[in-house]
Design a protein around this motif. Sequence first.
Motif, short mmCIF file in Angstrom:
data_model
loop_
_atom_site.label_atom_id
_atom_site.label_comp_id
_atom_site.label_asym_id
_atom_site.label_seq_id
_atom_site.Cartn_x
_atom_site.Cartn_y
_atom_site.Cartn_z
N ALA A 218 61.63 51.14 19.31
CA ALA A 218 61.02 50.72 20.51
C ALA A 218 60.54 49.49 20.49
O ALA A 218 60.69 48.33 21.26
CB ALA A 218 59.87 51.70 21.28
N ASN B 174 55.67 45.39 24.10
CA ASN B 174 56.03 45.79 22.66
C ASN B 174 54.57 45.73 21.88
O ASN B 174 54.36 46.58 21.10
CB ASN B 174 56.94 44.89 21.75
N GLU C 122 52.83 48.62 23.22
CA GLU C 122 53.31 49.83 22.77
C GLU C 122 52.81 50.14 21.36
O GLU C 122 52.33 51.24 20.77
CB GLU C 122 54.85 50.02 22.56
N ASN D 90 60.64 52.83 26.25
CA ASN D 90 61.30 51.60 26.00
C ASN D 90 62.65 51.58 26.89
O ASN D 90 63.02 50.28 27.17
CB ASN D 90 61.73 51.90 24.32
N ASP E 8 62.34 48.34 29.07
CA ASP E 8 62.96 47.19 28.44
C ASP E 8 64.49 47.02 28.96
O ASP E 8 64.84 45.89 29.15
CB ASP E 8 63.26 47.44 27.05
#
Length: 918
Positions: free
Chosen positions: A283, A714, A717, A742, A746
């Motif tokens: 991810a 990111n 995350e 993700n 994304d």
Amino acid sequence: MSQIMWHQLNKEELLETLNSSETSGLSLETVNERLAEHGWNELAETKKLSPLTLFLNQFKDFMVIVLMGATLISGLLGEYLDAITILAILVINAVLGFIQEFRAERSLLALKELSAPTAKVLRDGKQHTVTAKELVIGDIVLIESGDRVPADIRFLEANNCYVEESALTGESIPVSKHQSVLHEQELPLGDQRNIGFMGTLVTRGTAKGVVIRTGMATEMGNIANLIQATEEMQTPLQHRLEQLGKILIAVAIALTIMVIVAGIMHGQPAYGMFLAGVSLAVAAIPEGLPAIVTVALALGVQRMIKRKAIVRKLPSVETLGCASVICSDKTGTLTQNKMTVTTMWLSDRTLNVTGEGYEPVGKVLENSREIDIRHDNSIKRLLQISALCNNAKLEKQETVHRKGKVMVGQDEWVLNGDPTEGALAVLATKLGSPAKLLEAQYRRIKEFPFDSERKLMSVVLEHQGGQLIGVKGAPDVLLEQCSHILWQGKVLSMTPALKAKCQSANEKMAQSALRVLAVAYRDLSVSERCDLPAEAERNLIFVGLTGMIDPPRAEVKDAIATCRAAGIKTVMITGDHQLTAEAIAASLGIIPRGGETMSGKQLDQLSDDELDNRVENVYVYARVSPEHKLRIVRSLQRKGHVVAMTGDGVNDAPAIKAADIGIAMGINGTDVSKEASALILSDDNFSTIVAAIEEGRGIYENIRKFIRYLLASNVGEILVMFLAMMAGLPLPLVPIQILWVNLVTDGLPAMALGVDQAENDLMKHKPRKAKENIFARRLGWKIISRGVSIGVCTLAAFWLTLLEGDLVKAQTVAFATLVMAQLIHVFDCRSSRSIFHRNMLQNKYLVLAVVSSLVLMLGVMYIEPLQPIFNTVAIGLREWCLVLVAAALPTVFFGIGSVMSGGKSKSKKKWSSATNAA
Ligand SMILES: Nc1ncnc2c1ncn2[C@@H]1O[C@H](COP(=O)(O)OP(=O)(O)OP(=O)(O)O)[C@@H](O)[C@H]1O
Ligand SMILES: [Ca+2]
């Protein structure tokens, strides 16, 4: 046919063998038959990646392979559902990646097609312009200096024609070509002077030839496999991102390992931790970044095409955004290149000509009264040379127009050829001396074609009484070669007084923005040698001047003002007279107060250092030759400018190549100039350059937007997981949730940012510096600050819910918070200031992407059969309040912060208003 010795045939045999006609070419029917038989006139392409390979490439990524391995193991361990879901997500991921890359590939291919070379060909008695690919054996083609020879041809006619054949023979000095029969049996390519080879370059002159070989049958086809060089298509930004990507991968993997280790030390089961860690790595690694960058570039390129700018080299999209000077040709780029002669001057009389456009109807006025010119021999001479020293063809053609709902055919005068010559052809036809009539008495036996160094063109004409040379060209150049003058019907010796009269008439016309051409002639004794222009163009008899208007393009004035506001300087570079250039520049607002103009002669007298000192204050260069352009580019570059430079001729190619952004003309440009260019204007229009720069800036900003979005996401995350493990908390997100976050955040939202609308001030600030870091202008800070706060807020929401003791519920809250935080943050990324500075609904794709991501998230939370797979429960109102507050906090906090500290003043500091810079 390949056995035929083409160079040994005479014209009749040649045309008979090929079943063609020199005057009317092939019929369209024959062309189609021959196309079917021999195929396209093109060299075979090297292989492309197949869609399947492209798709499978998506799985080559290291972390994806690790994750698939891990999934396989969990499948073997009996966790079928997990394994299948993870695989499904990976496949969707790959499909997305594939679509992105496939689109990118396709658009790059389309670009190539667009800049395909063209050829002028005679078919059914008419001249057409076709793509070179469509040529067949027997086609009669016309070539001129700057063209690539479009197929192997045998010359039927060659005027001072030189071809550079180094690609085939290694010989870089151009060789002259002719149409005569060669008798030798075997001749090396370099000696086949009556044959032109595909792909070689016409450096001078004009010619007519018949196609004898096409496609892979040509000499170039013989060596095609040797020369198929692949062009570097990666942009500097893509290159830097690739490097950045490697660093990010290393960081992500390092952090992942730390997460795994910390988790295991705090008592998490090793296998579960491993899977979570690998999912996190998948991810967190922005593997989609290069593809999205390519798509953003490629889509931007498509938008540019719609705005008439064809990008030939992807890297120039980026450079466009940095352009600080545009050096533009005048004729056709700043002006319409629709010339009309309005004034004639001869024997000290100024005559005005009425009529508009190409329709040859008009009268001659002197002091506003119509006069009869039928018996005026000087005027007749002027018209005669203007008509015969001329390659433009004026024709009546039926064109179809739409009138309301019906299509109406209408006869219209159209011009084939150079507009300057067209204007003269119209003049001659208007006043009763059309070339068609004159050609019966005067046969052209030689031509010295116009070139922009000499600024003259001349023809040798044969008539009953003998031979005659007719010359036309730039008055200041031509006057120097005149020893006599035709004055009130008599030939007098040129005196300084008469010469001064001519000069002042020229200047007066030029001052009123007219493009002025002079006409001269002389009789030629049959014994006189004249093989070179210099031998012909001397001891001439001056006849008179013609002045033509070439109105500026309507939209150019605004485009120049836009440039000034954007900190981009516009410079006019022209072969035309200084006064004409200044008059037009003034009407377009090119020269600011205190700005200078410079002529080619003045430029010649300056050393490089002296030029460097003055170059930034010069706005018009007049009477320059192509080689001056190179000096100007170099000098501006030494001053730190990023230079865009236009050009159309063969000799412009070096300057176009040297410029940071070389620009060629789609309509009037030569093949060579196009090949040297990074950008082609399909409408030859200056304002298209400005549009391209605007797109270039927009594309770069969009790339920054999604880099900011992806990296901040990111960071968030990784941080949630990392902090939770450090704090000894349970996993805030299970592997599938990580992958799902993700996928939904994304994928579509990031792509939608890539096509985001530009901010309003895009063309109101200075160009960015070419070496600017992608993270410049506080982007790095924004990524870290937003990323960290998203991570912290998500963790807080998780921890607060976890206090109630329900892990699945807490993980659902963390999942929802993380997704929501990113979906709110994505709007923040649209602005260099804050979320409050832009209309959230403006980007329809983004709204759509966010809504679909929301639906996907709600789906896995509320559809009961999916809940066990995604480890979720249906959460209630209280949890939703927490989720929304935690998700909105990072964006709102920084948004308010930026409003309070006056986001405007901050942006002003960074982008200090550029108005005074231009
Ligand atoms: N076909 C022609 N025959 C003879 N003389 C010409 C012809 N075309 C142009 N000229 C003369 O040569 C001069 C320079 O022309 P050139 O084509 O090099 O530059 P330009 O078209 O005026 O400017 P730009 O560089 O902006 O396109 C013109 O001012 C004109 O006097
Ligand atoms: Ca991500």
